[in-house]
Design an enzyme around this catalytic site. Structure first.
Site, PDB file in Angstrom:
ATOM      1  N   LYS A   1       0.837  -1.204   0.000  1.00 13.46           N
ATOM      2  CA  LYS A   1       0.000   0.000   0.000  1.00 13.46           C
ATOM      3  C   LYS A   1       0.872   1.254   0.000  1.00 13.46           C
ATOM      4  CE  LYS A   1      -3.987   1.980   2.497  1.00 13.46           C
ATOM      5  NZ  LYS A   1      -4.881   1.824   3.662  1.00 13.46           N
TER       6      LYS A   1
ATOM      7  N   SER B   1      -9.881   1.696   2.657  1.00 10.93           N
ATOM      8  CA  SER B   1      -9.000   2.505   1.834  1.00 10.93           C
ATOM      9  C   SER B   1      -7.914   1.709   1.115  1.00 10.93           C
ATOM     10  CB  SER B   1      -8.340   3.569   2.702  1.00 10.93           C
ATOM     11  OG  SER B   1      -7.495   2.965   3.680  1.00 10.93           O
TER      12      SER B   1
ATOM     13  N   SER C   1     -10.274  -0.660   6.892  1.00 12.03           N
ATOM     14  CA  SER C   1      -9.629  -0.439   5.599  1.00 12.03           C
ATOM     15  C   SER C   1      -8.867  -1.630   5.018  1.00 12.03           C
ATOM     16  CB  SER C   1      -8.683   0.766   5.688  1.00 12.03           C
ATOM     17  OG  SER C   1      -9.429   1.955   5.711  1.00 12.03           O
TER      18      SER C   1
END
Length: 375
Positions: free
Chosen positions: A79, A154, A178
């Site tokens: 990420k 997210s 997330s």
């Protein structure tokens, strides 16, 4: 040999690598080919690294010497809010466009030592603020199973990267769902570890008392393999718990508490049926099931939406156009701040900064923030 990452788990790939059925380089090439084939429509990645094959060659040497681990040569996606030294890290925000990480996050250091191969950095909601990866400054990530649907967020890019078969695992961060939510939407496994079990050093903070780095994988077993490598105490993170505090699992009957009051009226019938079916499966596996009541759970969402923006507004104060990242010049220091933050941050980030600043202000600190802290 043609390798289909969609039909491979980390455990199976490790076995194939150690037996010499294929090499880490071939595995990396299969990963890159999959990205080339599918990512133009999905947009799971913000960048594919140019040293992927060099990383794979180093992993092959490690395996040949007999120094491999369960993750040596395994392609992973990371990420975009987790730092990898010498690589871009933007948290999918224009305010950090072009920023190069000066050091490795602790989880990256551990994965590097284990011999994992980093394929690239994945798309996300800007500064992890969102639940659909539609708040990225660099475009939306689509769901690999249906391009008309979102991947969740997210950490939508990481979930999509695993779901589309480009990597065997990925790292995301979870503040209020997330990792777990995009894993669910993309049909993969996602784990938010217990707070403090995985170091946050090198993770761009949103809500410091809520954020945790965790794995995505195709199976629970694979998620555990990644978790075992990245977990553990870290002196660089003051919120990291000591290893001796982690409770080891004993082979004895377990009791699982089920807070049925979670199953409110607004829950989809299919989700409710799936939940009840899961409880029955656990019962069949020999677990004792006990209904529990959590009296403060009704305040959880309200509490989250006070604590999270309060911490986010504080954490994001460092992005001011002076120290690093985007810098737009105004006629005064205040105007420079306003221009940089106004144009560098997206709408959702600005919204949460304003909300967080409000609940931390002198007139409302006791009324909101202190009450939320008490809960």
């Amino acid at each position: 040999m043609k390798i289909d990452l969609n039909k491979l788990t980390i455990k199976e790939a490790h076995r194939g690598l150690t037996r010499g059925e294929f090499t880490a380089r071939e595995l990396a090439e299969a990963s890159l080919a999959r990205v080339k084939e599918r990512d133009s429509k999905i947009h799971a990645y913000l960048e594919i690294y140019d040293d992927v094959l060099a990383q794979a060659d180093a992993a092959d040497k490690k395996i040949k010497k007999g120094n491999g681990t369960a993750l040596t040569g395994i392609p992973l996606a990371i990420k975009d809010n987790i730092l990898i030294k010498g690589k871009k890290a933007t948290a999918a925000s224009k305010i950090l466009e072009g920023y190069m990480a000066p050091y490795d996050a602790t989880v990256i250091k551990k994965l590097r030592e284990a011999g994992a191969v980093f394929i690239g950095r994945t798309n996300m909601d800007e500064f992890a603020m969102g639940s659909s990866t539609e708040n990225s400054a660099f475009g939306v990530t689509k769901n690999p199973h249906d391009g008309a649907r979102v991947a969740g967020g997210s950490s939508g890019g990481s979930a999509a990267a695993v779901a589309m078969g480009s990597v065997l695992g990925a790292l995301g961060s979870d503040t209020g769902g997330s990792i777990r939510q995009p894993a669910s939407l993309c049909g993969v496994v996602g784990l938010k570890p217990t707070y403090g079990r995985v170091s946050r050093f090198g993770l761009m903070a949103m809500g410091s008392s809520l954020d945790q780095i965790g794995p995505f994988a195709r199976t629970v077993e694979d998620a555990e393999i990644i978790f075992n490598i990245i977990s553990g105490h870290d002196a660089m993170d003051s919120t990291s718990v000591l290893d001796k505090m982690a409770v080891s699992l004993k082979k004895e009957p377990k009791t699982i508490g089920v807070p049925r009051d979670f199953l409110g009226d607004g829950l989809d019938a299919e989700v409710r049926a799936n939940f009840i079916q899961s409880v029955e499966k656990l019962k069949d596996l020999g677990y004792a099931i006990k209904d529990v009541f959590l009296p403060n759970i009704k305040y959880s969402l309200a509490t989250y939406y006070i604590i999270m923006p309060a911490e986010a507004s504080t954490n994001l104060a460092r992005f001011d156009g002076v120290r690093y990242g985007l810098s737009l010049e105004g006629k005064s220091v205040i105007e420079s701040y306003a221009k940089t933050r106004g144009e560098g941050f997206g709408k959702e980030v600005r919204r949460r900064i304003m909300l967080g600043t409000y609940v931390l202000s002198a007139g409302y600190y006791d009324a909101y923030y202190n009450k939320a802290n008490a809960v």
